[in-house]
Every structure is written in structure tokens, then in C-alpha cells.
Scaffold this motif. Structure first.
Motif, short mmCIF file in Angstrom:
data_model
loop_
_atom_site.label_atom_id
_atom_site.label_comp_id
_atom_site.label_asym_id
_atom_site.label_seq_id
_atom_site.Cartn_x
_atom_site.Cartn_y
_atom_site.Cartn_z
N PHE A 120 -39.35 -23.34 37.15
CA PHE A 120 -38.26 -22.56 36.23
C PHE A 120 -37.74 -21.22 36.67
CE2 PHE A 120 -42.79 -21.19 35.94
CZ PHE A 120 -42.57 -19.55 35.44
N THR A 151 -33.62 -14.44 29.61
CA THR A 151 -33.59 -16.10 29.40
C THR A 151 -34.63 -16.81 30.33
OG1 THR A 151 -31.86 -16.35 31.39
CG2 THR A 151 -31.15 -15.82 29.00
N GLN A 191 -35.17 -20.61 31.85
CA GLN A 191 -34.69 -21.98 32.08
C GLN A 191 -35.50 -22.75 32.75
OE1 GLN A 191 -30.26 -21.90 33.23
NE2 GLN A 191 -30.52 -19.69 33.32
N GLN A 220 -36.44 -25.79 34.98
CA GLN A 220 -35.98 -27.06 36.10
C GLN A 220 -36.80 -28.37 35.81
OE1 GLN A 220 -35.50 -24.87 39.45
NE2 GLN A 220 -33.66 -24.05 38.85
N ASN A 264 -34.24 -28.58 31.53
CA ASN A 264 -32.78 -28.47 31.14
C ASN A 264 -32.66 -27.48 29.87
OD1 ASN A 264 -31.27 -29.39 33.26
ND2 ASN A 264 -31.96 -31.59 32.55
N GLN A 265 -33.73 -27.25 29.41
CA GLN A 265 -33.69 -26.34 28.23
C GLN A 265 -34.13 -24.81 28.67
OE1 GLN A 265 -36.78 -27.94 25.57
NE2 GLN A 265 -35.03 -28.98 24.31
N ALA A 266 -33.71 -23.90 27.68
CA ALA A 266 -33.78 -22.57 27.98
C ALA A 266 -34.17 -21.76 26.39
CB ALA A 266 -32.43 -22.06 28.48
N LYS A 324 -33.94 -21.28 21.23
CA LYS A 324 -34.06 -22.26 22.03
C LYS A 324 -32.56 -23.04 22.32
CE LYS A 324 -37.31 -25.47 22.05
NZ LYS A 324 -37.98 -26.64 21.72
N VAL A 374 -29.24 -25.44 28.94
CA VAL A 374 -28.96 -25.02 30.11
C VAL A 374 -27.63 -24.90 30.37
CG1 VAL A 374 -31.00 -24.59 31.29
CG2 VAL A 374 -29.46 -26.48 31.78
N GLU A 375 -26.89 -24.28 30.84
CA GLU A 375 -25.30 -24.30 31.06
C GLU A 375 -25.09 -25.18 32.01
OE1 GLU A 375 -21.61 -21.39 32.69
OE2 GLU A 375 -23.77 -20.56 32.64
N PRO A 399 -26.79 -28.73 32.90
CA PRO A 399 -27.87 -29.64 33.03
C PRO A 399 -27.94 -30.49 34.38
CG PRO A 399 -26.96 -29.51 30.99
CD PRO A 399 -26.06 -28.89 31.84
N GLY A 418 -32.10 -26.29 21.32
CA GLY A 418 -32.34 -26.93 22.63
C GLY A 418 -32.13 -28.55 22.47
#
Length: 366
Positions: free
Chosen positions: A220, A232, A234, A236, A260-262, A274, A277-278, A280, A355
Motif C-alpha cells: 500500500f 491518503t 491507497q 495496491q 484499488n481503494q483509498a 473511502k 484510486v486515481e 486503478p 469506494g
């Protein structure tokens, strides 16, 4: 170049750059952090010298000089058997120990003080062919933390004692123990870093101001620069929990985020939320082929493939969209581009909520 391949404990202790690095004051972090990769046979001497330098920071005023001197005498007798070349002795006026350098004097006095107090570093020797020094940590208080700051113009890789790897971004710093003890593995970040946490029974925790990220093992990214409005986290791969340390009454206490969430903590509003991510990335174990061709396939089937590919939940009304038949071929488009193409095809739209991807629209006529 110094003969690092044959460095003894004494050599490490007399090396000023090594001592400053252990104390978090040096400018050669990259060299010392990668030292054991280049000289793995030096691990024992390296770790023992590191602990000795920490012991040398014990304030010598803690106990009376007479008691310190008595302990130094006893300590010198032990050292003489294992390292007679140190040339340690007492002066004729019997006031204080004479040693080869000021650092050695301070080290011996500090070590003796630690012995008297019964805390800090415990010293002992055991027989293994020749006498070989070993160190046992007896202090139950939190250890001194190593501080590594990346002032370079490229990422800096750090390997922690548990095998976890941290890639520290420019103008960022990380505080961490030289050795993780029993219990949680805890580090403190200022700035940005990518964490690849080795999975163990111990929880791994990253403190960044008010926000704490807690995992067992995953990859992450944490961004927490002081000047930024948000903190933030994020993800991975895997799953992490993010929560506010000592939240106020109206704050969200914690979130679970996956690949892929942040999690975003807005400092001014003390709000944790939640999102996605910019950019994914497809999951490493993505069950869907990279090039997707659909021929008159219901939209819900394609949306479920996107969900599987990126690990992000997609919410929609399956009944409304089931009659929407799609013919399309995807290749290298981003997840957002794919969603835009699909939504335009059926006059729908999508948004990111908590999210998740929420697709809405009238559906298709039968």
C-alpha cells in the motif's frame, strides 16, 4: 576506502558516520542501510555495535561517580579477556578511566550505568571457541527509533528488520525501531512511502499524524506531507484498516479498504472517507483476460468482469440493464475509460461512492 569487510565491533564504534547514523543524525543513510546487503557476514558485529552506540547515549549523571567507577572496573575486567587490544586502564591519580578515545570512555561509563540500573542493554559473554561478545536487550521501555530521511531526488529503499520493504519518496522521513520487538510492528511516517509488508503474526502499523494504517501483510501507499490538505492511504494488493487515532465524537472511527481503494483523511474537516484510486490497476491474479471482446453480451456481465478485474465493487440494477446488449472490444483502456464507453452506449452514468462504482440509468427497452 575503509576495510568494511573486516570491520570489528570496535571499528564500527569508532566510525563517526556509523554512530551518527544509529543516532539518526547522519547523512549516509543509504550506505548504512544497504551495508548488510554488501557485507552479510558482518551482521553480528554490525548489530552488536548498533546496540552499543544506543547504550552510549545513557546519561552518566544518573548515578554517583563512585558507583560508576566501581562498575567500570568490573566491566573492564570482562572486556580485557575478550578484547585485550583495547588498551584500557586507570590513570595513576585514580580519578577516572583512561581509554583510547573520548567515545570509548563515554561508552564504558554508559554501559556501567546501564548495568547498575538493571535496565537498557545487558552485557554478557559466553565461550564459543574464542570468547565472542553477545548482547541481550533487557530494557522493556520503547526503544530509540532510527530516523531515515530521503533528501535525494529519487526514491530510497529501506528494508526493516522483519523483512518488510519501504520505498521512501523524496522529502519524506520514516522513524522505526532497528529491531521489532514482540507485539505490533510500529513505524512513523512523514511524507510519502510505498510499504510492502511481510506477512507475520504481528500487526504492522503506520502512524501518520492522526491517521493509523493497520495491516498484517500487503502492499500500500501512504501520503502524509505536512503541507497537504489530506492524508491518503491507497491499497495496491490485499486489505488494510485505516482509522483515526483518538477520534472526536463526529468522526468516522475506521474503514476497511482493499485493492484499488483509498482512504482519505481531510485534515480541516477531521473527516475520514473511502474512495477509488486515481489509476486503478488490474489485480495480479486477475481472472479476466487482458483483451476482452464482447458480442451482444448483457451489460451486467461486462460490469461483473470489471469488478473481478480491479477488485472494486460495482453496484447497478441488474434487471434494468439485463436487456442492454453490448458489442465491444477492450484492450489497454483504463477502468474509467471502459466505464465511460459502456455508459455512453446505454445512456447511463457512473459515480464513485464510498469506494464503490455506482452505475445508474434507465436501462434498455425490451
Amino acid at each position: 576506502m575503509k576495510p568494511y569487510e573486516s570491520y570489528t565491533i570496535e571499528d564500527f564504534l569508532e566510525d563517526e558516520s556509523f554512530r551518527k547514523w544509529v543516532q539518526g543524525q547522519g547523512t549516509q543513510e543509504i550506505f548504512w542501510l544497504s551495508f548488510l546487503e554488501k557485507y552479510p557476514h558482518q551482521r553480528d558485529a554490525f548489530r552488536q555495535a548498533e546496540a552499543l552506540v544506543r547504550a552510549a547515549n545513557v546519561a552518566e549523571e544518573w548515578i554517583p561517580e563512585k558507583e560508576i567507577r566501581a562498575e567500570v572496573e568490573r566491566f573492564i575486567e570482562q572486556v580485557a579477556g575478550a578484547a585485550p587490544h583495547l588498551q584500557i586502564g586507570f590513570s595513576d591519580d585514580d580519578e577516572e578511566p583512561e581509554v583510547r578515545s573520548g567515545f570509548w570512555k563515554r561508552w564504558l561509563i554508559a554501559a556501567a550505568a546501564v548495568l547498575v540500573l538493571g535496565a537498557g542493554i545487558g552485557w554478557y559473554y559466553y565461550q564459543n571457541n574464542d570468547l565472542e561478545p553477545r548482547i541481550a536487550t533487557a530494557d522493556t521501555s520503547p526503544p530509540n527509533l532510527v530516523t531515515t530521511r530521503n533528501d535525494s531526488d529519487k526514491p530510497l529503499k529501506i528494508t526493516l528488520s522483519d523483512g518488510s520493504e519501504v520505498t521512501l519518496s523524496e522529502q519524506s522521513s520514516l522513524r522505526y525501531p532497528s529491531e521489532f520487538e514482540d507485539g505490533a510492528r510500529v513505524v512513523y511516517l512523514t511524507g510519502e512511502a510505498i510499504f510492502s509488508v511481510k506477512k507475520q503474526g504481528q500487526t504492522f502499523m503506520v502512524h501518520t499524524g492522526k491517521v493509523v494504517t493497520k495491516v498484517l501483510g500487503t502492499r500500500f501507499v501512504v501520503s502524509a506531507f505536512d503541507e497537504d490538505r489530506n492524508i491518503t492511504v491507497q491499497v495496491q494488493t490485499g486489505k488494510v484498516s485505516v482509522y483515526v487515532d483518538k477520534p472526536s465524537e463526529n468522526e468516522v472511527k475506521g474503514l476497511i479498504i482493499t485493492a484499488n481503494q483509498a482512504a482519505v483523511f481531510e485534515k480541516s474537516a477531521n473527516q475520514l472517507s473511502k474512495t477509488v484510486v486515481e489509476n486503478p490497476e488490474k489485480l495480479p491474479d486477475n481472472p479476466v483476460e487482458s483483451i476482452l471482446k464482447y458480442d451482444e453480451v448483457p451489460l451486467p456481465v461486462i460490469l461483473r468482469d470489471i469488478e473481478k478485474s480491479y477488485g472494486i465493487p460495482v453496484q447497478f440494477d441488474a434487471d434494468s440493464f439485463w436487456t442492454c446488449k453490448i458489442t465491444v472490444a477492450f484492450s489497454d483502456e483504463s477502468m474509467y475509460d471502459k466505464l465511460s464507453i459502456l455508459c455512453k452506449t446505454v445512456s447511463a452514468g457512473y459515480e464513485i461512492v464510498d469506494g464503490q462504482i455506482v452505475v445508474s440509468g434507465q436501462g434498455c427497452s425490451k
